[in-house]
Design a protein around this motif. Structure first.
Motif, PDB file in Angstrom:
ATOM      1  N   UNK A  51       0.736  -1.417  -0.672  1.00  0.00           N
ATOM      2  CA  UNK A  51      -0.001  -0.162   0.352  1.00  0.00           C
ATOM      3  C   UNK A  51       0.844   1.282  -0.067  1.00  0.00           C
ATOM      4  N   UNK A  52       0.544   2.273  -0.789  1.00  0.00           N
ATOM      5  CA  UNK A  52       1.287   3.150  -0.878  1.00  0.00           C
ATOM      6  C   UNK A  52       0.734   4.263  -0.242  1.00  0.00           C
ATOM      7  N   UNK A  53       1.614   4.437   1.873  1.00  0.00           N
ATOM      8  CA  UNK A  53       0.952   5.038   2.164  1.00  0.00           C
ATOM      9  C   UNK A  53       1.449   6.764   2.714  1.00  0.00           C
ATOM     10  N   UNK A  54       1.986   7.049   1.949  1.00  0.00           N
ATOM     11  CA  UNK A  54       3.379   8.401   1.682  1.00  0.00           C
ATOM     12  C   UNK A  54       3.403   8.980   0.121  1.00  0.00           C
ATOM     13  N   UNK A  63       9.584  13.505  -5.734  1.00  0.00           N
ATOM     14  CA  UNK A  63       8.875  12.775  -5.210  1.00  0.00           C
ATOM     15  C   UNK A  63       8.969  11.721  -4.401  1.00  0.00           C
ATOM     16  N   UNK A  64       8.766  11.279  -3.220  1.00  0.00           N
ATOM     17  CA  UNK A  64       8.744  10.760  -2.717  1.00  0.00           C
ATOM     18  C   UNK A  64       7.864   9.683  -2.433  1.00  0.00           C
ATOM     19  N   UNK A  65       7.529   8.570  -1.822  1.00  0.00           N
ATOM     20  CA  UNK A  65       6.753   7.477  -1.612  1.00  0.00           C
ATOM     21  C   UNK A  65       7.297   6.476  -0.951  1.00  0.00           C
ATOM     22  N   UNK A  66       5.800   6.455  -0.224  1.00  0.00           N
ATOM     23  CA  UNK A  66       6.479   4.870   1.002  1.00  0.00           C
ATOM     24  C   UNK A  66       5.774   4.450   1.049  1.00  0.00           C
ATOM     25  N   UNK A  67       6.361   2.936   0.725  1.00  0.00           N
ATOM     26  CA  UNK A  67       4.860   1.622   0.599  1.00  0.00           C
ATOM     27  C   UNK A  67       5.264   0.676   1.933  1.00  0.00           C
ATOM     28  N   UNK A  68       4.480   0.306   2.605  1.00  0.00           N
ATOM     29  CA  UNK A  68       3.656  -0.672   3.236  1.00  0.00           C
ATOM     30  C   UNK A  68       3.396  -2.047   2.589  1.00  0.00           C
ATOM     31  N   UNK A  83       7.161  -4.868   6.034  1.00  0.00           N
ATOM     32  CA  UNK A  83       7.893  -4.509   5.730  1.00  0.00           C
ATOM     33  C   UNK A  83       7.924  -2.947   4.384  1.00  0.00           C
ATOM     34  N   UNK A  84       8.616  -2.429   4.702  1.00  0.00           N
ATOM     35  CA  UNK A  84       8.250  -1.124   4.211  1.00  0.00           C
ATOM     36  C   UNK A  84       9.566  -0.767   3.340  1.00  0.00           C
ATOM     37  N   UNK A 102      15.631   0.012   4.913  1.00  0.00           N
ATOM     38  CA  UNK A 102      16.931   0.809   5.083  1.00  0.00           C
ATOM     39  C   UNK A 102      17.083  -0.186   7.001  1.00  0.00           C
ATOM     40  N   UNK A 103      17.843   0.810   6.789  1.00  0.00           N
ATOM     41  CA  UNK A 103      18.740   0.317   8.420  1.00  0.00           C
ATOM     42  C   UNK A 103      18.106  -0.066   9.649  1.00  0.00           C
ATOM     43  N   UNK A 104      16.772   1.645   9.971  1.00  0.00           N
ATOM     44  CA  UNK A 104      15.813   1.552  10.129  1.00  0.00           C
ATOM     45  C   UNK A 104      14.699   0.877  10.336  1.00  0.00           C
ATOM     46  N   UNK A 105      14.229   0.442   9.415  1.00  0.00           N
ATOM     47  CA  UNK A 105      13.145  -0.650   8.966  1.00  0.00           C
ATOM     48  C   UNK A 105      13.870  -1.929   9.215  1.00  0.00           C
TER      49      UNK A 105
END
Length: 249
Positions: A51-54, A63-68, A83-84, A102-105
């Motif tokens: 899901x495109x959450x943001x 353009x930046x997109x976060x996917x869950x 996962x993100x 990413x490292x944090x995720x």
């Protein structure tokens, strides 16, 4: 006035980028994939949803997109695994960066699986235990792919490395040997996607117990993102395949 002009330019670039970038920019869109995996000689098929959450556009038009992504691992006692991943499109360069992890995720995912595994085994895990575990884990780096609009003939995907340490123990994940393999049309249950960029790369994971390589091939469609991926072992045997089943908006 300068800020207003900058925001207007960013909006225009962001709106026009939807057909140029290898990602979906519509917040709330759900991409449903079917994964077919070979687990110990047994074929398992399961759907998972991304899901495109943001989605946002900065003043430079990036353009930046976060996917869950939510899935359930077959054959385990784990609940839903979240996962993100992240996409970023730069209209100046025409490049889409797909950050797979990413490292944090990765740290959050690892801690969640450790805690879930311990609780499934009947162990009590307190909040202080989780906090102590997080304090002892250090992760740096990321795993990502550059997806240019038109890669040059001699272009190569940059190597990427992510390292994690837990006390004296350490592991690493490396993206190596990345190649651009041109453009192909891809037929999926979600439809036909033309001129998808095709890439291949090797993921090498090293732990104190073993080292393993996975050979990956992936196809990305403009305005959508990943539409198909195939993972294989060193002999070419397919380990898993993800294919886009449906797009819900």
């Amino acid at each position: 006035m300068k800020n207003i002009v900058s925001l207007l330019v960013a909006f225009i670039l962001g709106a026009g980028a939807s057909v140029a970038q290898y990602m979906c920019v519509e917040q709330g869109t759900v991409l449903i994939y079917t994964e077919t995996a070979d687990r110990d000689g047994k074929e398992e098929v399961a759907d998972h949803a991304s899901t495109v959450v943001s989605a946002s556009t900065d003043e430079a038009g990036v353009v930046s997109v976060k996917v869950e992504d939510i899935r359930i691992l077959p054959g385990t006692n784990f609940g839903e695994i979240k996962d993100y991943s992240y996409y970023a499109y730069n209209p100046t360069t025409g490049n889409t960066l797909h950050t797979l992890i990413t490292a944090d995720d990765y740290k959050e995912s690892f801690v969640s699986m450790m805690v879930e595994g311990a609780r499934n085994a009947g162990q009590f895990v307190s909040d202080s235990d989780i906090s102590e575990l997080k304090d002892n884990i250090k992760v740096k780096g990321e795993i990502s792919l550059d997806l240019p609009a038109e890669p040059t003939k001699d272009a190569k995907i940059p190597n990427k490395t992510m390292k994690m340490s837990i006390g004296e123990q350490s592991m690493s994940m490396n993206l190596w040997e990345g190649k651009y393999l041109g453009f192909e049309d891809v037929e999926t249950p979600a439809g036909k996607f033309e001129n998808c960029i095709k890439v291949s790369f090797t993921i090498k994971t090293t732990t104190p117990m073993q080292s393993e390589k996975t050979y990956c091939t992936a196809w990305y469609a403009k305005g959508v993102g990943l539409v198909k991926s195939v993972d294989a072992d060193k002999k070419g045997k397919v380990i898993s395949e993800d294919i886009l089943k449906e797009i819900k908006k």
